[in-house]
Design a protein around this motif. Structure first.
Motif, mmCIF file in Angstrom:
data_model
loop_
_atom_site.group_PDB
_atom_site.id
_atom_site.type_symbol
_atom_site.label_atom_id
_atom_site.label_comp_id
_atom_site.label_asym_id
_atom_site.label_seq_id
_atom_site.Cartn_x
_atom_site.Cartn_y
_atom_site.Cartn_z
ATOM 1 N N GLN A 32 0.827 -1.198 0.000
ATOM 2 C CA GLN A 32 0.000 0.000 0.000
ATOM 3 C C GLN A 32 0.862 1.248 0.000
ATOM 4 O OE1 GLN A 32 -2.731 -0.104 3.269
ATOM 5 N NE2 GLN A 32 -3.919 -1.770 2.405
ATOM 6 N N GLY A 33 0.334 2.284 -0.604
ATOM 7 C CA GLY A 33 0.969 3.579 -0.585
ATOM 8 C C GLY A 33 -0.059 4.626 -0.203
ATOM 9 N N ARG A 34 0.394 5.769 0.224
ATOM 10 C CA ARG A 34 -0.498 6.840 0.652
ATOM 11 C C ARG A 34 -0.670 7.842 -0.485
ATOM 12 N NH1 ARG A 34 -2.617 8.256 5.313
ATOM 13 N NH2 ARG A 34 -1.408 6.671 6.376
ATOM 14 N N VAL A 35 -1.914 8.250 -0.686
ATOM 15 C CA VAL A 35 -2.236 9.221 -1.727
ATOM 16 C C VAL A 35 -3.173 10.260 -1.135
ATOM 17 C CG1 VAL A 35 -3.348 9.538 -3.969
ATOM 18 C CG2 VAL A 35 -2.046 7.471 -3.533
ATOM 19 N N ASN A 36 -2.903 11.512 -1.396
ATOM 20 C CA ASN A 36 -3.808 12.587 -0.999
ATOM 21 C C ASN A 36 -4.569 13.048 -2.240
ATOM 22 O OD1 ASN A 36 -2.954 12.677 1.693
ATOM 23 N ND2 ASN A 36 -1.192 13.919 1.126
ATOM 24 N N VAL A 37 -5.881 13.125 -2.107
ATOM 25 C CA VAL A 37 -6.728 13.501 -3.229
ATOM 26 C C VAL A 37 -7.671 14.613 -2.782
ATOM 27 C CG1 VAL A 37 -8.451 12.689 -4.882
ATOM 28 C CG2 VAL A 37 -6.666 11.139 -4.105
ATOM 29 N N ASP A 38 -7.805 15.623 -3.601
ATOM 30 C CA ASP A 38 -8.770 16.693 -3.344
ATOM 31 C C ASP A 38 -10.022 16.430 -4.175
ATOM 32 O OD1 ASP A 38 -7.081 18.132 -1.635
ATOM 33 O OD2 ASP A 38 -6.100 19.113 -3.327
ATOM 34 N N PHE A 39 -11.183 16.378 -3.491
ATOM 35 C CA PHE A 39 -12.461 16.188 -4.155
ATOM 36 C C PHE A 39 -13.272 17.471 -4.043
ATOM 37 C CE2 PHE A 39 -11.757 11.689 -2.783
ATOM 38 C CZ PHE A 39 -11.750 11.107 -4.045
ATOM 39 N N PRO A 40 -14.070 17.775 -5.052
ATOM 40 C CA PRO A 40 -14.987 18.907 -4.914
ATOM 41 C C PRO A 40 -16.077 18.571 -3.889
ATOM 42 C CG PRO A 40 -15.294 17.826 -7.042
ATOM 43 C CD PRO A 40 -14.138 17.158 -6.370
ATOM 44 N N VAL A 41 -16.658 19.588 -3.309
ATOM 45 C CA VAL A 41 -17.671 19.405 -2.268
ATOM 46 C C VAL A 41 -18.835 18.555 -2.769
ATOM 47 C CG1 VAL A 41 -19.342 20.616 -0.809
ATOM 48 C CG2 VAL A 41 -17.040 21.527 -1.091
ATOM 49 N N TRP A 42 -19.212 18.706 -4.034
ATOM 50 C CA TRP A 42 -20.344 17.937 -4.553
ATOM 51 C C TRP A 42 -20.049 16.431 -4.597
ATOM 52 C CZ3 TRP A 42 -19.791 15.022 -8.938
ATOM 53 C CH2 TRP A 42 -18.753 15.338 -9.805
ATOM 54 N N VAL A 43 -18.788 16.040 -4.513
ATOM 55 C CA VAL A 43 -18.431 14.622 -4.430
ATOM 56 C C VAL A 43 -18.375 14.180 -2.968
ATOM 57 C CG1 VAL A 43 -16.600 12.933 -4.886
ATOM 58 C CG2 VAL A 43 -17.147 14.658 -6.610
ATOM 59 N N ILE A 44 -17.883 15.054 -2.115
ATOM 60 C CA ILE A 44 -17.706 14.701 -0.697
ATOM 61 C C ILE A 44 -19.038 14.511 0.014
ATOM 62 C CG2 ILE A 44 -16.832 15.531 1.521
ATOM 63 C CD1 ILE A 44 -14.561 16.875 -0.040
ATOM 64 N N GLU A 45 -19.997 15.370 -0.274
ATOM 65 C CA GLU A 45 -21.281 15.284 0.429
ATOM 66 C C GLU A 45 -21.980 13.940 0.228
ATOM 67 O OE1 GLU A 45 -23.200 18.855 -0.906
ATOM 68 O OE2 GLU A 45 -22.270 20.063 0.678
ATOM 69 N N PRO A 46 -22.096 13.425 -1.002
ATOM 70 C CA PRO A 46 -22.713 12.089 -1.148
ATOM 71 C C PRO A 46 -21.868 10.974 -0.517
ATOM 72 C CG PRO A 46 -22.571 13.184 -3.287
ATOM 73 C CD PRO A 46 -21.886 14.053 -2.290
ATOM 74 N N LEU A 47 -20.538 11.135 -0.547
ATOM 75 C CA LEU A 47 -19.680 10.148 0.109
ATOM 76 C C LEU A 47 -19.967 10.103 1.601
ATOM 77 C CD1 LEU A 47 -16.206 10.782 -1.581
ATOM 78 C CD2 LEU A 47 -17.634 8.754 -1.814
ATOM 79 N N ALA A 51 -21.471 7.027 3.720
ATOM 80 C CA ALA A 51 -20.667 6.522 4.834
ATOM 81 C C ALA A 51 -21.494 6.523 6.117
ATOM 82 C CB ALA A 51 -19.410 7.371 4.994
ATOM 83 N N SER A 52 -22.254 7.581 6.333
ATOM 84 C CA SER A 52 -23.104 7.666 7.516
ATOM 85 C C SER A 52 -24.184 6.595 7.480
ATOM 86 C CB SER A 52 -23.735 9.053 7.593
ATOM 87 O OG SER A 52 -24.607 9.137 8.681
ATOM 88 N N ARG A 53 -24.774 6.387 6.320
ATOM 89 C CA ARG A 53 -25.820 5.380 6.171
ATOM 90 C C ARG A 53 -25.295 3.981 6.492
ATOM 91 N NH1 ARG A 53 -28.000 1.751 2.703
ATOM 92 N NH2 ARG A 53 -26.371 1.938 1.141
ATOM 93 N N LEU A 54 -24.066 3.699 6.065
ATOM 94 C CA LEU A 54 -23.471 2.386 6.285
ATOM 95 C C LEU A 54 -22.757 2.269 7.626
ATOM 96 C CD1 LEU A 54 -21.996 1.768 2.724
ATOM 97 C CD2 LEU A 54 -24.047 0.745 3.718
ATOM 98 N N THR A 57 -16.446 5.008 7.792
ATOM 99 C CA THR A 57 -15.807 6.291 7.557
ATOM 100 C C THR A 57 -15.813 6.657 6.069
ATOM 101 O OG1 THR A 57 -13.630 5.309 7.258
ATOM 102 C CG2 THR A 57 -14.252 5.894 9.520
ATOM 103 N N ARG A 58 -15.584 7.902 5.802
ATOM 104 C CA ARG A 58 -15.465 8.373 4.423
ATOM 105 C C ARG A 58 -14.330 7.630 3.722
ATOM 106 N NH1 ARG A 58 -13.668 14.329 3.906
ATOM 107 N NH2 ARG A 58 -15.724 14.762 4.762
ATOM 108 N N GLN A 59 -13.237 7.439 4.425
ATOM 109 C CA GLN A 59 -12.092 6.751 3.854
ATOM 110 C C GLN A 59 -12.461 5.327 3.408
ATOM 111 O OE1 GLN A 59 -8.692 6.588 6.412
ATOM 112 N NE2 GLN A 59 -7.435 5.510 4.924
ATOM 113 N N SER A 60 -13.277 4.651 4.196
ATOM 114 C CA SER A 60 -13.700 3.307 3.834
ATOM 115 C C SER A 60 -14.507 3.315 2.542
ATOM 116 C CB SER A 60 -14.542 2.691 4.953
ATOM 117 O OG SER A 60 -13.767 2.529 6.103
ATOM 118 N N ILE A 61 -15.369 4.295 2.393
ATOM 119 C CA ILE A 61 -16.166 4.405 1.173
ATOM 120 C C ILE A 61 -15.264 4.658 -0.029
ATOM 121 C CG2 ILE A 61 -17.883 5.834 -0.034
ATOM 122 C CD1 ILE A 61 -19.161 4.067 1.998
#
Length: 64
Positions: A32-47, A51-54, A57-61
């Motif tokens: 495994q390696g570590r990666v930092n990714v920037d998502f727009p807010v419209w992607v983060i909110e459904p994630l 994640a909350s429904r399941l 964490t967001r990371q798991s999704i």
């Protein structure tokens, strides 16, 4: 055990695990390696909503 005997047992469907040294076995290209990714807010909110429904964490999704 000679390779020919090992191959024959394997081909016959016999258990050959006792002939293997699994202490140093590893799957290639699975580190495994570590990666930092920037998502727009419209992607983060459904994630976050999923994640909350399941109950994870967001990371798991994102890993899925």
């Amino acid at each position: 055990m000679k390779a020919r005997e090992f191959d024959q047992k394997f081909d016959d469907g016999e258990d050959v695990s006792e002939a293997l040294d699994l202490s140093r076995a590893r799957r290639p290209n699975q580190s495994q390696g570590r990666v930092n990714v920037d998502f727009p807010v419209w992607v983060i909110e459904p994630l976050d909503k999923e994640a909350s429904r399941l109950g994870v964490t967001r990371q798991s999704i994102i890993k899925l």
